[in-house]
Design an enzyme around this catalytic site. Structure first.
Site, PDB file in Angstrom:
ATOM      1  N   GLU A  83       0.825  -1.212   0.000  1.00  0.00           N
ATOM      2  CA  GLU A  83       0.000   0.000   0.000  1.00  0.00           C
ATOM      3  C   GLU A  83       0.858   1.261   0.000  1.00  0.00           C
ATOM      4  OE1 GLU A  83      -3.618   2.111   2.519  1.00  0.00           O
ATOM      5  OE2 GLU A  83      -3.252  -0.033   2.719  1.00  0.00           O
ATOM      6  N   LYS A 262      -8.003   0.109  10.953  1.00  0.00           N
ATOM      7  CA  LYS A 262      -7.343  -0.356   9.727  1.00  0.00           C
ATOM      8  C   LYS A 262      -6.040   0.412   9.531  1.00  0.00           C
ATOM      9  CE  LYS A 262      -6.470  -0.476   5.097  1.00  0.00           C
ATOM     10  NZ  LYS A 262      -5.595   0.413   4.300  1.00  0.00           N
ATOM     11  N   ASP A 278       2.176 -14.425  11.963  1.00  0.00           N
ATOM     12  CA  ASP A 278       0.822 -14.671  11.481  1.00  0.00           C
ATOM     13  C   ASP A 278      -0.001 -13.396  11.626  1.00  0.00           C
ATOM     14  OD1 ASP A 278      -1.736 -15.527  10.919  1.00  0.00           O
ATOM     15  OD2 ASP A 278      -1.632 -17.337  12.147  1.00  0.00           O
ATOM     16  N   HIS A 377      -3.050  10.887  -1.514  1.00  0.00           N
ATOM     17  CA  HIS A 377      -3.513   9.717  -2.254  1.00  0.00           C
ATOM     18  C   HIS A 377      -3.599   9.992  -3.754  1.00  0.00           C
ATOM     19  CE1 HIS A 377      -5.381   7.159   1.215  1.00  0.00           C
ATOM     20  NE2 HIS A 377      -4.106   7.416   1.367  1.00  0.00           N
TER      21      HIS A 377
END
Length: 422
Positions: A83, A262, A278, A377
């Protein structure tokens, strides 16, 4: 751990080849240097031994975030993420937080939890007493099922029994030392089943590790002076107040909390992936913990402290990250990641990873409450379009500038501009 005094200031502006040369000046192992020089990553043969039906390997960008100050020690932290902006945001935030004194962390213990779910138990109260009366025997039985962890100073430490609905659940708490310990915990739990069935006069539905590692909680805090938010005192105060409000919003609105968290995991997952851990287990634990007060909330909180003129951040979440076991030793890039970090113990790696989550969150909130998240962005989207259009490295910067001048951007436009201008 970075034992050298090296200026990382121009690192982001270097080419990948120049960055590799730069890293040769660090105290890395010969194995890590070979991995970097030859780009010796996971082989197909090893990949085929790790999972089933292998046909290829998926590559992701491997980056480094330097100068992360945690509990008085500076670390260079490996990131694996696809990302855009995540690495830049983490680097930006950590630069500010380092100047402000860095992160302070706290961990009471590091234990994993296993459970045996019993059902059709006639008298749950009597069964609970019977199990607790034999606690020492049960702990000894669990440890005898995995004696190697006991030799390393770990093993089963305690157990509890809880009645939940139709079930009587036995929880076992295990010090897994440097490993995440899934196989270890599962082996211990399965070894307890016959004894627990006998003591409870019930049946066992399952014996399994829980990923909700509430006995592996890590808290990280930082305190950022207002002057680090802006050179202008009035603007800095507005930033602090808005960040405080944004934090409060994530506590009362689950729609915001989901995106808030997030952003935290943008950083955490990047470190977890790089270190061969993990990420699914860590995310599951973190998102479950975000609901531990009864509704889903943001994992971090920020508060403007008027007495110290600082914005104070804190985050607490389960962080059962490991330095041994699983596939950690198999992948050359994973070994490189641990070497870049200075091969820390699991507790230290947990402190670093949790702190990265708080740094990532700070960067996002500062952008959201300032110029907004979209400006950065859009530039990243333009860069992606330039690359997809086939721009060479020397053409990307100028093409991005041209794209940003346009009222709208798409791949067709990028291709046309590339053809016209280059």
């Amino acid at each position: 751990m970075d034992k050298t005094r090296i200026n990382w200031g121009e690192f982001a502006k270097k080419t990948p080849k120049e960055r590799l040369h730069f890293l040769e000046n660090l105290n890395l192992s010969e194995d890590s240097l070979t991995t970097l020089k030859l780009q010796k990553m996971l082989s197909l043969d090893i990949a085929n031994q790790m999972v089933e039906n292998v046909i290829a390997r998926q590559a992701l960008p491997f980056s480094v975030v330097p100068d992360v100050l945690v509990d008085g020690t500076v670390y260079r932290v490996p990131f694996v993420t696809e990302e855009p902006s995540v690495v830049a945001a983490a680097s930006f935030a950590n630069k500010i937080i380092k100047r402000s004194g860095g992160f302070k962390t706290y961990q009471e213990k590091r234990q994993m939890i296993g459970q045996v779910a019993l059902y059709e138990v006639g008298d749950k109260e009597q069964a609970t007493r019977a199990i607790l009366d034999k606690k020492k025997k049960i702990l000894d039985l669990a440890n005898s099922a995995y004696p190697s962890i006991v030799k390393r100073g770990g093993g089963a430490c305690d157990l509890t029994v809880e009645e939940k609905g139709d079930f009587l659940i036995v929880y076992l708490f295990i010090d897994t030392k440097e490993a995440m310990g899934a196989n270890m915990v599962n082996t211990m739990m399965e070894a307890l089943v016959p004894t627990l069935k006998e003591l409870s006069n019930g049946k066992a539905l399952m014996a399994i590790l829980s990923n909700y590692a509430t006995h592996s909680l890590v808290t990280s805090t930082c305190q950022i002076p207002l002057r680090c938010l802006s050179r202008h005192p009035e603007e800095a105060l507005v930033f602090a107040q808005k960040i405080t409000l944004a934090s409060q919003l994530a506590q009362v609105d689950p729609y915001r909390a989901s995106t808030h968290n997030k952003g935290i995991f943008n950083g955490i997952d990047a470190v977890v992936l790089a270190t061969g851990n993990d990420w699914r287990a860590i995310e599951a634990a973190g998102h479950t913990y975000a609901s531990h007060k009864g509704n889903y909330q943001g994992l971090s909180s920020w508060r403007y402290n008027s007495s110290t003129k600082t914005i104070d951040g804190t985050i607490t979440l389960p962080m059962p990250i490991a330095t041994k076991g699983g596939s950690i030793g198999l992948n050359p890039s994973t070994r490189l990641a641990h070497d870049l970090l200075g091969n820390p113990q699991a507790k230290i790696l947990a402190a670093i990873t949790t702190s990265i989550g708080l740094a990532q969150n700070f960067a996002a909130l500062k952008a959201l409450t300032g110029t907004g998240i979209q400006a950065g962005h859009m530039k990243l989207q333009a860069k992606s379009l330039a690359l997809l259009a086939g721009a060479k490295e020397s053409q990307v910067t100028s093409l991005v500038k041209e794209l940003l001048k346009q009222p709208t951007m798409n791949l067709s436009l990028a291709k046309q501009l590339l053809k016209d201008k280059h």
